[in-house]
Design an enzyme around this catalytic site. Structure first.
Site, PDB file in Angstrom:
ATOM      1  N   LYS A  69       2.009   3.812  -6.590  1.00 29.22           N
ATOM      2  CA  LYS A  69       2.580   4.578  -5.577  1.00 29.22           C
ATOM      3  C   LYS A  69       4.274   4.671  -5.786  1.00 29.22           C
ATOM      4  O   LYS A  69       4.791   5.664  -5.807  1.00 29.22           O
ATOM      5  CB  LYS A  69       2.390   3.973  -4.033  1.00 29.22           C
ATOM      6  CG  LYS A  69       2.912   4.854  -3.147  1.00 29.22           C
ATOM      7  CD  LYS A  69       2.325   4.575  -1.669  1.00 29.22           C
ATOM      8  CE  LYS A  69       2.462   3.261  -1.087  1.00 29.22           C
ATOM      9  NZ  LYS A  69       3.834   2.976  -0.495  1.00 29.22           N
ATOM     10  N   ARG A  74       8.685   8.090  -7.968  1.00 29.13           N
ATOM     11  CA  ARG A  74       9.873   8.406  -8.702  1.00 29.13           C
ATOM     12  C   ARG A  74       9.340   9.267  -9.861  1.00 29.13           C
ATOM     13  O   ARG A  74      10.523   9.948 -10.289  1.00 29.13           O
ATOM     14  CB  ARG A  74      10.147   6.648  -9.475  1.00 29.13           C
ATOM     15  CG  ARG A  74      10.881   6.015  -8.421  1.00 29.13           C
ATOM     16  CD  ARG A  74      10.751   4.509  -8.765  1.00 29.13           C
ATOM     17  NE  ARG A  74      11.417   3.371  -8.243  1.00 29.13           N
ATOM     18  CZ  ARG A  74      10.693   2.979  -7.084  1.00 29.13           C
ATOM     19  NH1 ARG A  74       9.776   3.494  -6.479  1.00 29.13           N
ATOM     20  NH2 ARG A  74      11.577   2.042  -6.377  1.00 29.13           N
ATOM     21  N   ARG A  95      11.563   2.814  11.379  1.00 22.81           N
ATOM     22  CA  ARG A  95      11.820   1.990  10.421  1.00 22.81           C
ATOM     23  C   ARG A  95      13.277   1.910  10.036  1.00 22.81           C
ATOM     24  O   ARG A  95      14.083   3.065  10.187  1.00 22.81           O
ATOM     25  CB  ARG A  95      11.126   2.144   9.013  1.00 22.81           C
ATOM     26  CG  ARG A  95       9.572   1.979   9.191  1.00 22.81           C
ATOM     27  CD  ARG A  95       8.733   1.971   8.284  1.00 22.81           C
ATOM     28  NE  ARG A  95       9.013   1.016   7.229  1.00 22.81           N
ATOM     29  CZ  ARG A  95       8.648   1.096   5.770  1.00 22.81           C
ATOM     30  NH1 ARG A  95       7.736   2.170   5.544  1.00 22.81           N
ATOM     31  NH2 ARG A  95       8.842  -0.051   5.276  1.00 22.81           N
ATOM     32  N   GLN A 155      14.022  -0.393  -2.692  1.00 25.18           N
ATOM     33  CA  GLN A 155      14.093   0.977  -2.271  1.00 25.18           C
ATOM     34  C   GLN A 155      15.789   1.230  -2.027  1.00 25.18           C
ATOM     35  O   GLN A 155      16.278   2.249  -2.138  1.00 25.18           O
ATOM     36  CB  GLN A 155      13.453   1.155  -0.716  1.00 25.18           C
ATOM     37  CG  GLN A 155      12.117   1.015  -1.048  1.00 25.18           C
ATOM     38  CD  GLN A 155      11.157   1.368   0.469  1.00 25.18           C
ATOM     39  OE1 GLN A 155      11.748   1.477   1.393  1.00 25.18           O
ATOM     40  NE2 GLN A 155      10.004   1.366   0.232  1.00 25.18           N
ATOM     41  N   ASP A 171       4.144  -6.467  -1.248  1.00 26.20           N
ATOM     42  CA  ASP A 171       3.401  -5.580  -0.348  1.00 26.20           C
ATOM     43  C   ASP A 171       1.847  -6.302  -0.556  1.00 26.20           C
ATOM     44  O   ASP A 171       1.035  -5.455   0.045  1.00 26.20           O
ATOM     45  CB  ASP A 171       3.283  -4.115  -1.340  1.00 26.20           C
ATOM     46  CG  ASP A 171       4.411  -3.369  -0.773  1.00 26.20           C
ATOM     47  OD1 ASP A 171       5.216  -3.553  -0.171  1.00 26.20           O
ATOM     48  OD2 ASP A 171       4.602  -2.465  -1.706  1.00 26.20           O
ATOM     49  N   ARG A 206      -2.325  -1.149   4.462  1.00 25.37           N
ATOM     50  CA  ARG A 206      -2.610  -2.314   3.606  1.00 25.37           C
ATOM     51  C   ARG A 206      -3.084  -3.450   4.827  1.00 25.37           C
ATOM     52  O   ARG A 206      -4.060  -4.272   4.490  1.00 25.37           O
ATOM     53  CB  ARG A 206      -1.513  -3.004   3.295  1.00 25.37           C
ATOM     54  CG  ARG A 206      -0.678  -2.026   2.048  1.00 25.37           C
ATOM     55  CD  ARG A 206       0.237  -2.826   1.084  1.00 25.37           C
ATOM     56  NE  ARG A 206       0.973  -1.981   0.553  1.00 25.37           N
ATOM     57  CZ  ARG A 206       0.848  -1.023  -0.404  1.00 25.37           C
ATOM     58  NH1 ARG A 206      -0.436  -1.320  -1.008  1.00 25.37           N
ATOM     59  NH2 ARG A 206       1.645  -0.336  -1.012  1.00 25.37           N
TER      60      ARG A 206
END
Ligand code: S3P
Length: 432
Positions: free
Chosen positions: A21, A26, A122, A169, A315, A387
């Site tokens: 991902k 990118r 967020r 990020q 993650d 997730r």
């Protein structure tokens, strides 16, 4: 959409999980900013990366595909983006929004970034602050959440920024803004984070250096189209690595998995817990390490998770918590407060689900303590987090009763067709 997982089973076969991902986002961004046509194979056709592709299409970039995970991006060049016709909707994708904010800060036109209910909550202050130091003008919702209103036509200048948190990020956002800035842009990070942006920029012929921990680039260069082969996402592989490790009789091969050292904390942590993971045929593909992995069941034991592994597995903790729940003894995680600001508060969401399954656990502000034991069954809330859903699906392999997992639609953000692969490899999963 919900999953219902019946207890038991084991994982076997040879499988390839979808593309990475982080790299898929990118590849679209850099391909769109390059001169010429970039061919991408292994692209993740999940909702998050597709939202990034849609954003660049909205800005006039011609993108063919993805068809069978292959796409051609006809780059517009660094100065070639067109104003989007309306708000740019990044869906559930924090990576998409934060990285794109860096690119949009350097454009001559105004733009507005929005997302789904999870993304709209967020924190974006972490990118707004350094971008503002570079000369960007960005307004957010109160408390620094989206929507982001980015004013175009600002002359950006390079800065040096010490990242307050280990975030790829934020690092990537600043470096991407640096492409449009006058002079040099550099960052230091409190701990190494995934370096796909740096690697991929170099792949597009843009020099990025790293000297004594300072990562920097000079503005005003250009990107040249290239060919990118995206490996399978180790973050998606993680669910099957954990599943095979906890389910007696399992023996599974996962092909062509990205093994970038900044991403393999999950393998390091599971190995410390006693997992049986063999790395087969390590090779390098397009500047990224790749290997096949063979995972066999093992008796796991609890550990104190080394804090320096946390950013390298950031993650994978939902999956790792399931491994800890099946391990002998206590597993302790510290230094992972970032988990509270992911697609959900992953410490709270996992603690609630573990409670439901009867697994003793104690959440802390920056981690959790999990006592391994037996897993019952019950109904799990996912808080619309992909997730969380996939982690509890794997818990079914060791549960004594059925596990019902609510709101699983978001699994498609990172792992389209997860249910098919899970069933094919031996999980007793049905769509409810
Ligand atoms: C990502 C960085 C990480 C990770 C996310 C993808 C990236 O986020 O959790 O899934 O592609 O740069 P943070 O930068 O917030 O740690």
């Amino acid at each position: 959409m919900k999953y219902v997982v019946q207890p038991g089973g084991q994982l076997s076969g040879s499988h390839r999980v979808p593309g990475d991902k982080s790299m898929s986002h990118r590849a679209v961004m850099l391909g769109a900013l390059a001169e010429g046509a970039t061919e991408v194979t292994g692209f993740l056709d999940g909702d998050d990366a597709l939202a990034t592709a849609a954003a660049f299409r909205d800005m006039g970039v011609v993108i063919e595909g993805p068809t069978d995970c292959r796409m051609i991006i006809h780059g517009a060049g660094l100065q070639g983006l067109a104003p989007p016709p309306g708000s740019v909707d990044m869906g559930n994708a924090g990576t998409g929004m934060r990285l794109l904010a860096g690119i949009l800060a350097g454009q001559p036109f105004d733009s507005r970034l929005v997302g789904d209910v999870s993304l709209m909550k967020r924190p974006m202050g972490r990118v707004i602050e350094p971008l503002a130091k570079m000369g960007a003008v960005i307004e957010s919702g109160s408390g620094g959440v989206p929507p982001l209103q980015i004013r175009g036509g600002q002359a950006l200048h390079g800065i040096h920024y010490d990242l307050p948190m280990a975030s790829a990020q934020v690092k990537s956002c600043i470096l991407l803004a640096g492409l449009f800035a006058e002079g040099r842009t550099s960052v230091t990070e409190p701990a190494p984070t995934r370096d796909h942006t740096e690697r991929m920029l170099r792949g597009f012929g843009y020099p990025v250096d790293r000297v004594n921990g300072v990562i920097g680039l000079d503005g005003g260069g250009g990107l040249t189209a290239t060919q990118i082969d995206i490996p399978a996402d180790v973050s998606s592989a993680a669910f099957f690595i954990v599943g095979a490790s906890i389910a007696p009789g399992s023996d599974i091969v996962l092909r062509h998995v990205g093994m970038n050292p900044t991403r393999i904390g999950v393998i390091n942590i599971l190995t410390l817990m006693g997992a049986d993971i063999s790395v087969l045929e390590p090779r390098e593909v397009g500047g990224e390490p790749v290997a096949d992995l063979r995972i066999r069941h093992a008796d796991l034991h609890g550990i104190d998770i080394p804090e320096d592994e946390v950013p390298l597995a950031i993650d994978e903790f939902p999956a790792l918590f399931i491994a800890a729940a099946c391990a002998r003894g206590t597993t302790t995680l510290r230094g992972a407060a970032e988990l509270r600001v992911k697609e959900s508060d992953r410490i709270a969401a996992m603690a609630e689900g573990l409670d439901t399954l009867g697994v003793e656990n104690e959440p802390t502000p920056d981690g959790i303590v999990i006592e391994g034991g037996t897993l019952g069954g019950g109904t799990i809330r996912t808080f619309h987090d992909h997730r969380i859903a996939m982690a509890f699906a794997m818990a079914g392999l060791r549960a004594s009763r059925a596990i019902e997992i609510l709101d699983c639609d978001h699994v498609a953000t990172s792992f389209p067709r997860f249910d098919h692969l899970a069933v094919q490899s031996g999980l007793k999963l049905a769509i409810g």
